[in-house]
Scaffold this motif. Structure first.
Motif, PDB file in Angstrom:
ATOM      1  N   VAL A  64       0.846  -1.190   0.000  1.00 30.96           N
ATOM      2  CA  VAL A  64       0.000   0.000   0.000  1.00 30.96           C
ATOM      3  C   VAL A  64       0.880   1.237   0.000  1.00 30.96           C
ATOM      4  O   VAL A  64       0.617   2.198  -0.711  1.00 30.96           O
ATOM      5  CB  VAL A  64      -0.960  -0.005   1.215  1.00 30.96           C
ATOM      6  N   GLU A  65       1.969   1.215   0.766  1.00 33.76           N
ATOM      7  CA  GLU A  65       2.868   2.365   0.823  1.00 33.76           C
ATOM      8  C   GLU A  65       3.406   2.714  -0.556  1.00 33.76           C
ATOM      9  O   GLU A  65       3.408   3.888  -0.939  1.00 33.76           O
ATOM     10  CB  GLU A  65       4.059   2.069   1.744  1.00 33.76           C
ATOM     11  N   SER A  66       3.858   1.718  -1.317  1.00 37.84           N
ATOM     12  CA  SER A  66       4.437   2.013  -2.614  1.00 37.84           C
ATOM     13  C   SER A  66       3.409   2.596  -3.571  1.00 37.84           C
ATOM     14  O   SER A  66       3.731   3.439  -4.391  1.00 37.84           O
ATOM     15  CB  SER A  66       5.084   0.758  -3.201  1.00 37.84           C
ATOM     16  N   ALA A  67       2.166   2.184  -3.439  1.00 35.93           N
ATOM     17  CA  ALA A  67       1.111   2.722  -4.289  1.00 35.93           C
ATOM     18  C   ALA A  67       0.718   4.130  -3.880  1.00 35.93           C
ATOM     19  O   ALA A  67       0.084   4.847  -4.650  1.00 35.93           O
ATOM     20  CB  ALA A  67      -0.109   1.802  -4.244  1.00 35.93           C
ATOM     21  N   ASN A  68       1.105   4.563  -2.702  1.00 34.96           N
ATOM     22  CA  ASN A  68       0.666   5.849  -2.158  1.00 34.96           C
ATOM     23  C   ASN A  68       1.770   6.879  -2.047  1.00 34.96           C
ATOM     24  O   ASN A  68       1.610   7.841  -1.313  1.00 34.96           O
ATOM     25  CB  ASN A  68       0.080   5.636  -0.762  1.00 34.96           C
ATOM     26  N   ALA A  69       2.854   6.700  -2.751  1.00 39.97           N
ATOM     27  CA  ALA A  69       3.987   7.597  -2.578  1.00 39.97           C
ATOM     28  C   ALA A  69       3.591   9.070  -2.694  1.00 39.97           C
ATOM     29  O   ALA A  69       4.161   9.921  -2.033  1.00 39.97           O
ATOM     30  CB  ALA A  69       5.086   7.259  -3.578  1.00 39.97           C
ATOM     31  N   ASN A  70       2.601   9.389  -3.491  1.00 46.95           N
ATOM     32  CA  ASN A  70       2.193  10.768  -3.690  1.00 46.95           C
ATOM     33  C   ASN A  70       1.209  11.269  -2.641  1.00 46.95           C
ATOM     34  O   ASN A  70       1.017  12.467  -2.500  1.00 46.95           O
ATOM     35  CB  ASN A  70       1.586  10.901  -5.091  1.00 46.95           C
ATOM     36  N   LEU A  71       0.565  10.387  -1.897  1.00 52.72           N
ATOM     37  CA  LEU A  71      -0.421  10.812  -0.911  1.00 52.72           C
ATOM     38  C   LEU A  71       0.189  11.685   0.177  1.00 52.72           C
ATOM     39  O   LEU A  71      -0.468  12.596   0.692  1.00 52.72           O
ATOM     40  CB  LEU A  71      -1.126   9.609  -0.288  1.00 52.72           C
ATOM     41  N   TYR A  72       1.411  11.432   0.536  1.00 50.37           N
ATOM     42  CA  TYR A  72       2.087  12.240   1.552  1.00 50.37           C
ATOM     43  C   TYR A  72       2.007  13.715   1.173  1.00 50.37           C
ATOM     44  O   TYR A  72       1.644  14.559   1.992  1.00 50.37           O
ATOM     45  CB  TYR A  72       3.541  11.775   1.694  1.00 50.37           C
ATOM     46  N   ASN A  73       2.337  14.021  -0.065  1.00 52.73           N
ATOM     47  CA  ASN A  73       2.293  15.408  -0.526  1.00 52.73           C
ATOM     48  C   ASN A  73       0.869  15.908  -0.683  1.00 52.73           C
ATOM     49  O   ASN A  73       0.576  17.066  -0.377  1.00 52.73           O
ATOM     50  CB  ASN A  73       3.060  15.555  -1.832  1.00 52.73           C
ATOM     51  N   LEU A  74      -0.036  15.060  -1.161  1.00 55.56           N
ATOM     52  CA  LEU A  74      -1.426  15.472  -1.346  1.00 55.56           C
ATOM     53  C   LEU A  74      -2.099  15.824  -0.023  1.00 55.56           C
ATOM     54  O   LEU A  74      -2.977  16.688   0.024  1.00 55.56           O
ATOM     55  CB  LEU A  74      -2.215  14.379  -2.059  1.00 55.56           C
ATOM     56  N   VAL A  75      -1.687  15.158   1.052  1.00 52.91           N
ATOM     57  CA  VAL A  75      -2.243  15.429   2.377  1.00 52.91           C
ATOM     58  C   VAL A  75      -1.628  16.701   2.975  1.00 52.91           C
ATOM     59  O   VAL A  75      -2.201  17.299   3.871  1.00 52.91           O
ATOM     60  CB  VAL A  75      -2.043  14.210   3.304  1.00 52.91           C
ATOM     61  N   GLY A  76      -0.479  17.093   2.457  1.00 52.53           N
ATOM     62  CA  GLY A  76       0.178  18.305   2.960  1.00 52.53           C
ATOM     63  C   GLY A  76       1.480  18.039   3.676  1.00 52.53           C
ATOM     64  O   GLY A  76       1.925  18.845   4.493  1.00 52.53           O
ATOM     65  N   GLY A  77       2.073  16.873   3.408  1.00 55.97           N
ATOM     66  CA  GLY A  77       3.361  16.544   4.022  1.00 55.97           C
ATOM     67  C   GLY A  77       3.261  16.425   5.530  1.00 55.97           C
ATOM     68  O   GLY A  77       2.205  16.090   6.079  1.00 55.97           O
ATOM     69  N   GLU A  78       4.344  16.718   6.203  1.00 53.96           N
ATOM     70  CA  GLU A  78       4.415  16.572   7.656  1.00 53.96           C
ATOM     71  C   GLU A  78       3.314  17.374   8.360  1.00 53.96           C
ATOM     72  O   GLU A  78       2.615  16.857   9.231  1.00 53.96           O
ATOM     73  CB  GLU A  78       5.784  17.021   8.166  1.00 53.96           C
TER      74      GLU A  78
END
Length: 139
Positions: free
Chosen positions: A8-22
């Motif tokens: 799931v993590e590899s499929a979501n690499a972009n979600l971190y940025n879409l959520v607003g990062g840290e």
């Protein structure tokens, strides 16, 4: 054994940025736990956390986990050597009611922090898969 969350993590690499990062993840986690503590929908989740290490601890560790789960720094794995959600929760009796309450509270938190429908859909799809994996009790 591969971590339950790795695919799931590899499929979501972009979600971190879409959520607003840290900052976005921190805001989501804080909002989620505020809902858990203040709304009746969160009671089953609150009870589980109070039986364990407490909600303050969970705020920190959920932030650490979601950071890596959503494609950012693997803070939880760096701290504990893994990010396997089943291992993390094996000491917790999780039934369908608690799983559903967690998902409802996260749905509410996503709305409250103002993430768009596309991001919400992706997050909730992934959270639902993981939440289903954690149910270990039939009552």
């Amino acid at each position: 054994m591969q971590s339950t969350s790795t695919s799931v993590e590899s499929a979501n690499a972009n979600l971190y940025n879409l959520v607003g990062g840290e900052n976005g993840i921190r805001r989501l986690v804080e909002t989620f736990y505020d809902i858990v503590e203040q709304h009746p929908e969160g009671e089953p989740v609150s009870v589980l956390h109070l039986r364990g290490h407490g909600i303050a601890h969970s705020r920190v560790e959920q932030f650490n986990f979601l950071s890596g789960f959503l494609g950012g720094p693997n803070l939880y794995a760096e701290k504990y050597g893994h990010s396997n959600v089943r291992t993390m929760h094996e000491h917790v009796e999780i039934n369908a009611k608690a799983k559903d309450a967690w998902l409802v509270c996260m749905d509410m938190a996503i709305d409250e922090v103002g993430l768009g429908p596309d991001v919400k859909s992706k997050l909730m799809a992934n959270f639902t898969v993981v939440a289903e994996l954690l149910v270990n009790r039939n009552d």
